[in-house]
Design a protein around this motif. Structure first.
Motif, PDB file in Angstrom:
ATOM      1  N   PHE A  98      14.190  -9.525  -5.282  1.00 61.55           N
ATOM      2  CA  PHE A  98      13.268  -9.304  -4.176  1.00 61.55           C
ATOM      3  C   PHE A  98      11.924  -9.987  -4.412  1.00 61.55           C
ATOM      4  CE2 PHE A  98       9.944  -6.922  -2.016  1.00 61.55           C
ATOM      5  CZ  PHE A  98      10.431  -6.857  -0.722  1.00 61.55           C
ATOM      6  N   VAL A  99      11.349  -9.812  -5.586  1.00 64.84           N
ATOM      7  CA  VAL A  99      10.009 -10.348  -5.852  1.00 64.84           C
ATOM      8  C   VAL A  99      10.008 -11.872  -5.746  1.00 64.84           C
ATOM      9  CG1 VAL A  99       8.189 -10.561  -7.586  1.00 64.84           C
ATOM     10  CG2 VAL A  99       9.387  -8.376  -7.287  1.00 64.84           C
ATOM     11  N   ALA A 100      11.000 -12.515  -6.389  1.00 63.70           N
ATOM     12  CA  ALA A 100      11.036 -13.974  -6.384  1.00 63.70           C
ATOM     13  C   ALA A 100      11.266 -14.525  -4.977  1.00 63.70           C
ATOM     14  CB  ALA A 100      12.132 -14.463  -7.326  1.00 63.70           C
ATOM     15  N   TYR A 106       6.413 -16.610   0.930  1.00 64.23           N
ATOM     16  CA  TYR A 106       4.984 -16.915   1.010  1.00 64.23           C
ATOM     17  C   TYR A 106       4.737 -18.408   0.773  1.00 64.23           C
ATOM     18  CZ  TYR A 106       3.176 -12.130   1.266  1.00 64.23           C
ATOM     19  OH  TYR A 106       2.844 -10.868   1.683  1.00 64.23           O
ATOM     20  N   ALA A 107       5.472 -18.992  -0.185  1.00 61.88           N
ATOM     21  CA  ALA A 107       5.300 -20.414  -0.477  1.00 61.88           C
ATOM     22  C   ALA A 107       5.751 -21.278   0.700  1.00 61.88           C
ATOM     23  CB  ALA A 107       6.092 -20.781  -1.733  1.00 61.88           C
ATOM     24  N   ILE A 108       6.823 -20.879   1.373  1.00 64.79           N
ATOM     25  CA  ILE A 108       7.280 -21.633   2.545  1.00 64.79           C
ATOM     26  C   ILE A 108       6.235 -21.562   3.655  1.00 64.79           C
ATOM     27  CG2 ILE A 108       9.003 -21.659   4.396  1.00 64.79           C
ATOM     28  CD1 ILE A 108      11.070 -20.762   2.310  1.00 64.79           C
ATOM     29  N   GLY A 109       5.687 -20.366   3.881  1.00 68.14           N
ATOM     30  CA  GLY A 109       4.631 -20.239   4.880  1.00 68.14           C
ATOM     31  C   GLY A 109       3.431 -21.114   4.555  1.00 68.14           C
ATOM     32  N   ALA A 147       6.314  -7.437   1.923  1.00 67.75           N
ATOM     33  CA  ALA A 147       5.439  -7.174   0.767  1.00 67.75           C
ATOM     34  C   ALA A 147       3.991  -7.274   1.220  1.00 67.75           C
ATOM     35  CB  ALA A 147       5.723  -8.159  -0.361  1.00 67.75           C
ATOM     36  N   PRO A 148       3.476  -6.257   1.924  1.00 65.24           N
ATOM     37  CA  PRO A 148       2.118  -6.345   2.492  1.00 65.24           C
ATOM     38  C   PRO A 148       1.004  -6.315   1.460  1.00 65.24           C
ATOM     39  CG  PRO A 148       3.050  -4.168   2.861  1.00 65.24           C
ATOM     40  CD  PRO A 148       4.153  -5.003   2.297  1.00 65.24           C
ATOM     41  N   PHE A 149       1.313  -5.913   0.218  1.00 70.48           N
ATOM     42  CA  PHE A 149       0.276  -5.848  -0.812  1.00 70.48           C
ATOM     43  C   PHE A 149       0.547  -6.821  -1.950  1.00 70.48           C
ATOM     44  CE2 PHE A 149       0.115  -1.768   1.362  1.00 70.48           C
ATOM     45  CZ  PHE A 149      -1.241  -1.654   1.613  1.00 70.48           C
ATOM     46  N   ALA A 150       1.314  -7.854  -1.674  1.00 73.27           N
ATOM     47  CA  ALA A 150       1.587  -8.866  -2.683  1.00 73.27           C
ATOM     48  C   ALA A 150       0.317  -9.644  -3.015  1.00 73.27           C
ATOM     49  CB  ALA A 150       2.676  -9.817  -2.191  1.00 73.27           C
ATOM     50  N   GLU A 151       0.355 -10.358  -4.104  1.00 74.42           N
ATOM     51  CA  GLU A 151      -0.799 -11.145  -4.530  1.00 74.42           C
ATOM     52  C   GLU A 151      -1.181 -12.194  -3.492  1.00 74.42           C
ATOM     53  OE1 GLU A 151      -2.119 -14.020  -8.316  1.00 74.42           O
ATOM     54  OE2 GLU A 151      -0.142 -13.086  -8.239  1.00 74.42           O
ATOM     55  N   ASN A 152      -0.196 -12.718  -2.773  1.00 77.32           N
ATOM     56  CA  ASN A 152      -0.455 -13.754  -1.775  1.00 77.32           C
ATOM     57  C   ASN A 152      -0.856 -13.189  -0.422  1.00 77.32           C
ATOM     58  OD1 ASN A 152       2.038 -14.365  -3.599  1.00 77.32           O
ATOM     59  ND2 ASN A 152       1.132 -16.360  -3.205  1.00 77.32           N
ATOM     60  N   ALA A 153      -0.808 -11.870  -0.264  1.00 73.66           N
ATOM     61  CA  ALA A 153      -0.997 -11.264   1.050  1.00 73.66           C
ATOM     62  C   ALA A 153      -2.368 -11.548   1.662  1.00 73.66           C
ATOM     63  CB  ALA A 153      -0.734  -9.761   0.982  1.00 73.66           C
ATOM     64  N   PRO A 154      -3.494 -11.382   0.945  1.00 73.05           N
ATOM     65  CA  PRO A 154      -4.788 -11.641   1.600  1.00 73.05           C
ATOM     66  C   PRO A 154      -4.942 -13.077   2.080  1.00 73.05           C
ATOM     67  CG  PRO A 154      -5.070 -11.266  -0.759  1.00 73.05           C
ATOM     68  CD  PRO A 154      -3.671 -10.877  -0.434  1.00 73.05           C
ATOM     69  N   PHE A 184      -7.872  -5.232   0.941  1.00 74.59           N
ATOM     70  CA  PHE A 184      -8.189  -6.110  -0.191  1.00 74.59           C
ATOM     71  C   PHE A 184      -9.706  -6.314  -0.280  1.00 74.59           C
ATOM     72  CE2 PHE A 184      -4.064  -7.249   1.575  1.00 74.59           C
ATOM     73  CZ  PHE A 184      -3.233  -7.103   0.458  1.00 74.59           C
ATOM     74  N   PRO A 185     -10.468  -5.242  -0.473  1.00 77.34           N
ATOM     75  CA  PRO A 185     -11.932  -5.368  -0.462  1.00 77.34           C
ATOM     76  C   PRO A 185     -12.484  -6.182  -1.622  1.00 77.34           C
ATOM     77  CG  PRO A 185     -11.276  -3.174  -1.177  1.00 77.34           C
ATOM     78  CD  PRO A 185     -10.031  -3.848  -0.705  1.00 77.34           C
TER      79      PRO A 185
END
Length: 363
Positions: A98-100, A106-109, A147-154, A184-185
């Motif tokens: 799932f994570v990968a 995210y990378a495709i986007g 994954a709304p809180f992933a590292e790439n999300a903000p 993500f403050p």
């Protein structure tokens, strides 16, 4: 008695059929693997899709989809790869990393956002302008839903805000900015979310803001930005927009006062005018509010003179133009003949340096 004979026979037939389906799927899979190893990734992806359709067991189907993901990626067909990833995550989640895979979405986007596009026709992929539409919004939204809180999300939300704004969907853009600020403050993107949110709301308030909600939220965003990032280079710009926002609020109160005054509701008009003078004395509406209040209430005595409002024009930094060439040092073909263009003295230092170099050469 007949049922006892038919049921085992039916079970045996189903087992043989399932095995036959998996055998066909395995053959298609192996053909796809052969094509993949030969570098024919487009054909390999088609074979893996056939294996998925022919397969009966979940394991065969899931492995076929995994192979499709790899083949589409090698083809460079990002959207087909994204569709295969979604199929695996939706239909066969127990076989997915799932994570990968979400990181890959995210990378495709991001690749789409940076300008990558899939060819409209594989056989005509060499034509650079014959490409499909941008899929970045769809891909980012799906990745964020998983994954709304992933590292790439903000970063993805900030890009979505920009894309929605470019499409004219301002409310969707503002919602993405609000989510960045809320969730993500401490992220680097939060700084730009405050600026973009304040700017978008300020623009909305200029179009007509009946209850002042947009303008108030814009001013709250700019004030929070000043508190959170006191050393930011954008603070001059923020300060100017805070003044412009106060102008909008004061102008709104003045227009309401004029409406009540014209309709004979003198007391209500005076309350709004007094509010302008008390809360927004540094705005462009203060003088007009004071003049109208004097007209409505003859007992009103203006207070001491207010200072002139600060300039609303942006501060522009002026840089000196580079000095123009004044003296010709070396003409084309002069001396050793290695200069094809004229060499001018721009600073006054070059000539002395060239003279010193010539003396050294003569020695």
């Amino acid at each position: 008695m007949i049922k006892r004979i038919l049921l085992p026979a039916l079970a045996l037939c189903l087992a043989v059929t399932a095995a036959a389906d998996d055998n066909e799927a395995t053959a298609a899979y192996m053909a796809g693997r052969t094509a993949y190893e030969a570098g024919d990734y487009r054909d390999a992806a088609g074979k893996f899709e056939d294996a998925e359709l022919l397969g009966d067991s979940t394991a065969v189907k899931a492995n076929s989809v995994l192979a499709q993901i790899s083949a589409w990626r090698m083809c460079g067909l990002l959207y087909r790869e994204f569709e295969a990833i979604e199929k695996l995550l939706t239909s066969y989640p127990e076989y997915a990393d799932f994570v990968a895979l979400v990181q890959r979405e995210y990378a495709i986007g991001e690749a789409y956002y940076q300008g990558r596009r899939d060819p409209s026709f594989w056989s005509l992929r060499w034509i650079p302008w014959l490409v499909d539409d941008d899929k970045s919004i769809e891909v980012f939204e799906k990745a964020l839903s998983r994954a709304p809180f992933a590292e790439n999300a903000p970063g993805a939300r900030l890009r979505l805000a920009y894309l929605f704004d470019q499409k004219g969907e301002l409310q969707k853009s503002l919602e993405q900015l609000r989510l960045i600020i809320r969730d993500f403050p401490d992220s680097p993107e939060c700084k730009y979310a405050y600026l973009a949110l304040g700017t978008g709301l300020y623009q909305l308030s200029q179009r007509g803001d009946g209850d002042g909600r947009y303008n108030q939220e814009a001013m709250d965003a700019f004030k929070t930005f000043q508190e959170k990032y006191p050393d930011a280079s954008e603070n001059d710009w923020v300060k100017r927009h805070l003044m412009l926002g106060r102008d909008i609020q004061a102008a709104r109160l003045l227009s309401m006062a004029k409406y009540y005054a014209e309709n004979g509701r003198k007391a209500a008009a005076e309350r709004y005018l007094a509010q302008v003078l008390q809360e927004y004395p540094d705005t462009l509406s203060a003088d007009a509010s004071e003049a109208l209040l004097v007209k409505l209430d003859r007992t009103f005595v203006p207070e001491e003179f207010r200072p002139d409002p600060a300039s609303r024009l942006p501060r522009i930094v002026a840089y000196p133009l580079p000095q123009e060439a004044e003296k010709l040092l070396i003409a084309p073909g002069e001396g050793s003949g290695k200069f094809l263009l004229p060499v001018f003295d721009l600073s006054g230092q070059l000539k002395s340096n060239m003279n010193e170099a010539s003396k050294e050469d003569a020695r």
